[in-house]
Motif scaffolding. Structure first.
Motif, mmCIF file in Angstrom:
data_model
loop_
_atom_site.group_PDB
_atom_site.id
_atom_site.type_symbol
_atom_site.label_atom_id
_atom_site.label_comp_id
_atom_site.label_asym_id
_atom_site.label_seq_id
_atom_site.Cartn_x
_atom_site.Cartn_y
_atom_site.Cartn_z
ATOM 1 N N PRO A 137 0.829 -1.212 0.000
ATOM 2 C CA PRO A 137 0.000 0.000 0.000
ATOM 3 C C PRO A 137 0.863 1.262 0.000
ATOM 4 O O PRO A 137 2.066 1.220 0.258
ATOM 5 C CB PRO A 137 -0.794 -0.127 1.307
ATOM 6 N N ASP A 138 0.237 2.380 -0.291
ATOM 7 C CA ASP A 138 0.914 3.683 -0.333
ATOM 8 C C ASP A 138 1.968 3.741 -1.423
ATOM 9 O O ASP A 138 2.979 4.433 -1.300
ATOM 10 C CB ASP A 138 1.547 4.030 1.020
ATOM 11 N N LYS A 139 1.758 2.955 -2.514
ATOM 12 C CA LYS A 139 2.601 3.049 -3.708
ATOM 13 C C LYS A 139 4.045 2.633 -3.472
ATOM 14 O O LYS A 139 4.966 3.134 -4.106
ATOM 15 C CB LYS A 139 2.535 4.474 -4.290
ATOM 16 N N PHE A 140 4.279 1.743 -2.529
ATOM 17 C CA PHE A 140 5.627 1.248 -2.259
ATOM 18 C C PHE A 140 5.913 0.004 -3.098
ATOM 19 O O PHE A 140 5.128 -0.946 -3.124
ATOM 20 C CB PHE A 140 5.799 0.900 -0.778
ATOM 21 N N TRP A 141 7.043 0.031 -3.819
ATOM 22 C CA TRP A 141 7.587 -1.151 -4.481
ATOM 23 C C TRP A 141 8.817 -1.551 -3.680
ATOM 24 O O TRP A 141 9.857 -0.906 -3.757
ATOM 25 C CB TRP A 141 7.952 -0.844 -5.928
ATOM 26 N N THR A 142 8.698 -2.612 -2.892
ATOM 27 C CA THR A 142 9.727 -2.986 -1.931
ATOM 28 C C THR A 142 10.472 -4.227 -2.399
ATOM 29 O O THR A 142 9.859 -5.202 -2.844
ATOM 30 C CB THR A 142 9.099 -3.252 -0.546
ATOM 31 N N LEU A 143 11.801 -4.161 -2.309
ATOM 32 C CA LEU A 143 12.624 -5.327 -2.592
ATOM 33 C C LEU A 143 12.864 -6.066 -1.282
ATOM 34 O O LEU A 143 13.434 -5.511 -0.338
ATOM 35 C CB LEU A 143 13.964 -4.919 -3.214
#
Length: 282
Positions: A137-143
């Motif tokens: 959520p909140d536009k996070f692209w997490t590695l």
């Protein structure tokens, strides 16, 4: 004989002139025509305008009613250009990248040291299954890097497929705790005495959840009559270490059969071994 009365048609013309002339005298001879067509979109009831420098500015309108010349908002990264992340060896690391106005663009993660593309959106392009791209959520692209190893330390870059490229970096620092035996790797004790073996875990981000002890390859039951174990998770800070945890093994009335290797094995730190020698006389 001529009549002095004017003809009826002439009289009517005189009366009409007398009425119209005063009216014409108050009407301006020049009038400005104002074209408001450009101030409407597709319906006369929809007016779109902006104020620039105190004057009204109307955007250009296409035949379909959309605003022409309005700037398209490209994707951009929200946050710092460089993010520092610290993770302890064996745990999971999460490197954040927050992308706004992404539209139909792709987000990639690249390992900087060798230029290896790790992920594109949610697709993974590395055989190492510890790497995973998470859309949160909140536009996070997490590695996500599972079970972090010391070699995972370094820079990673989040890239958005715009032209020119939009990118930000995350630097991963991997913390490797140390385990030390108090008093050295060899202990010489007298038979019948109480023996206390201690190990200290230093440099861990969090204290170990447990510390196990082994005699040779056999795990010691810390609740037996002859063996007791203790953990002190509030040891004072040493050499700048944020956490230091002490694990103790207490052997009551040591006997010759207690000779051998004793291994301290914390949950989040390497194991260390001490050799115990029990003698009858000094």
């Amino acid at each position: 004989m001529y009549s002095l009365q004017p003809e009826e048609s002439t009289w009517q013309q005189l009366m009409l002139t007398a009425v119209i002339f005063p009216i014409l005298s108050i009407v301006p001879l020049h009038a400005s025509v104002i074209d408001l067509t450009s101030q409407y979109i597709s319906s006369p009831s929809m007016f779109v305008g902006t104020t620039v420098g105190g004057t009204s500015a109307v955007p250009t309108v296409s035949a379909a009613g959309s605003l022409m010349g309005t700037a398209f908002v490209e994707p951009y990264l929200d946050g710092h250009a460089t993010t520092n992340v610290t993770a302890q060896i064996g745990t999971h690391a999460y490197l954040p990248c927050r992308v706004k106005q992404i539209g139909n663009k792709s987000v990639s993660w690249v390992r900087v040291r060798d230029g290896h593309i790790l992920t594109v959106d949610r697709a993974v392009f590395i055989a190492d299954q510890r790497f995973l791209a998470l859309k949160q959520p909140d536009k996070f692209w997490t590695l996500q890097i599972k079970y972090v190893q010391a070699r995972d330390a370094g820079a990673y870059e989040c890239q958005v497929s715009t032209e020119p490229k939009v990118s930000a970096r995350a630097h991963l620092q991997v913390v490797v705790p140390r385990t030390e035996i108090v008093g050295g790797p060899d202990r010489l004790v007298k038979a019948g005495s109480t023996v206390v073996l201690r190990c200290i875990v230093r440099g861990a981000l969090e204290p170990p959840t447990f510390i196990m002890w082994f005699h040779s390859t056999e795990q010691i039951n810390g609740d037996s009559r002859r063996y007791r174990t203790q953990i002190d998770r509030h040891s004072p800070e040493v050499n700048g270490d944020a956490h230091s945890t002490t694990g103790s093994l207490i052997i009551e009335s040591a006997k010759k059969r207690d000779n051998g290797n004793y291994t301290c094995s914390p949950s989040n730190s390497p194991s260390v071994t001490v050799m115990l020698n029990v003698i009858n006389d000094w």
